[in-house]
Design a protein around this motif. Structure first.
Motif, short mmCIF file in Angstrom:
data_model
loop_
_atom_site.label_atom_id
_atom_site.label_comp_id
_atom_site.label_asym_id
_atom_site.label_seq_id
_atom_site.Cartn_x
_atom_site.Cartn_y
_atom_site.Cartn_z
N ARG A 245 39.37 19.06 -37.22
CA ARG A 245 39.11 17.89 -38.08
C ARG A 245 40.15 16.80 -37.85
N TRP A 246 41.42 17.23 -37.68
CA TRP A 246 42.50 16.26 -37.45
C TRP A 246 42.28 15.52 -36.11
N LEU A 247 41.90 16.27 -35.08
CA LEU A 247 41.67 15.64 -33.77
C LEU A 247 40.45 14.72 -33.81
N ASP A 248 39.41 15.12 -34.56
CA ASP A 248 38.23 14.25 -34.74
C ASP A 248 38.66 12.87 -35.29
N ARG A 249 39.60 12.93 -36.25
CA ARG A 249 40.04 11.69 -36.91
C ARG A 249 41.10 10.94 -36.11
N GLU A 250 42.06 11.68 -35.59
CA GLU A 250 43.26 11.04 -35.05
C GLU A 250 43.29 10.85 -33.54
#
Ligand SMILES: N[C@@H](CCC(=O)N[C@@H](CS)C(=O)NCC(=O)O)C(=O)O
Length: 243
Positions: free
Chosen positions: A86-91
């Motif tokens: 989820r973090w990589l999807d966003r960041e």
């Protein structure tokens, strides 16, 4: 959209299930004629038995439940893998996209070849003219300016440093002792800045992109996180779909 890195994330997860599926590629904006009727907007969308999964994370979860070894069984590692995804999807995803577009919008032929790979014949025919209209829309939609692109590249560097630190502390993978959804997501979403040859859709070859982009891609490929992404492609991206 053959060049979409979120589509690549889903395609990779689906390929790991070993189940056959049909990929329906379209030019930017033509894609909405297929995503809208099933309640989505962006790509990827997965339709199974009449149900539409409209987020790449949901498609990865579906693939993990259908045979792709992507989520560790240990509950702590499993939630780490999901949180990192989820973090990589966003960041990461939005920043690799913005920087790569900022470089490629200046090379229409290179970009057009990718977006038009394996689209229906009529779309292929109109692609060059269509992309004349779409290129400024991409610039506006993703707020691409020289300054924002430079900031996005800095953000990519930051994420690559965080990923490298995590890899150095752990067992060589992002969430536990083996390849997981976190590694897949990192490698797929880093693809616009690494141009891996095993990308399952269509990205330009390193030698076809502008020299300034080539230099940055080489630098990122040589970084510890870049090497990890390319290892993920080498070791876990068996099927070469498309282009
Ligand atoms: N949160 C979405 C993001 C997907 C996304 O940003 N897709 C882009 C292509 S890389 C797209 O379809 N953009 C065009 C649109 O939104 O219509 C996911 O993970 O599936």
């Amino acid at each position: 959209m053959a060049h979409s890195h979120y589509a690549e994330k889903a395609r990779w997860a689906l390929d790991l299930t070993g189940r056959p599926y049909v990929e329906d590629r379209h030019l930017p904006l033509f894609h909405r004629l297929r995503t809208r009727p099933v309640g989505g907007r962006s790509v990827p969308v997965l339709v199974v038995d009449g149900h539409a999964y409209t987020q790449s994370a949901d498609i990865v979860e579906w693939a993990a439940q259908d045979g792709a070894a992507l989520l560790p069984t240990d509950p702590e590692r499993r939630s780490t893998a999901i949180e990192l995804e989820r973090w990589l999807d966003r960041e990461l995803g939005p920043h690799t996209r913005r920087w790569a577009y900022s470089e490629l919008l200046a090379s229409p032929d290179v970009l057009n070849r990718c977006v038009a790979a394996e689209v229906p014949p009529l779309e292929s025919l109109v692609a060059p003219a269509w992309m004349v209209l779409v290129r400024p829309m991409i610039r506006r939609a993703f707020r691409i300016t020289p300054e924002s692109a430079a900031r996005s590249l800095e953000r990519v560097d930051e994420v690559f440093r965080i990923v490298a630190d995590r890899l150095a502390e752990g067992d060589g993978w992002l969430a536990g002792a083996s390849f997981s959804a976190a590694d897949l997501t990192f490698a797929a979403l880093a693809s616009p800045v690494l141009l891996p040859t095993r990308f399952g859709g269509a990205l330009p070859r390193l030698e076809d992109v502008p020299p300034a982009m080539q230099a940055e891609v080489r630098r990122l490929r040589d970084s510890p996180a870049g090497r990890h992404a390319l290892d993920c492609y080498r070791l876990h991206r068996a099927r070469l779909s498309g282009y």
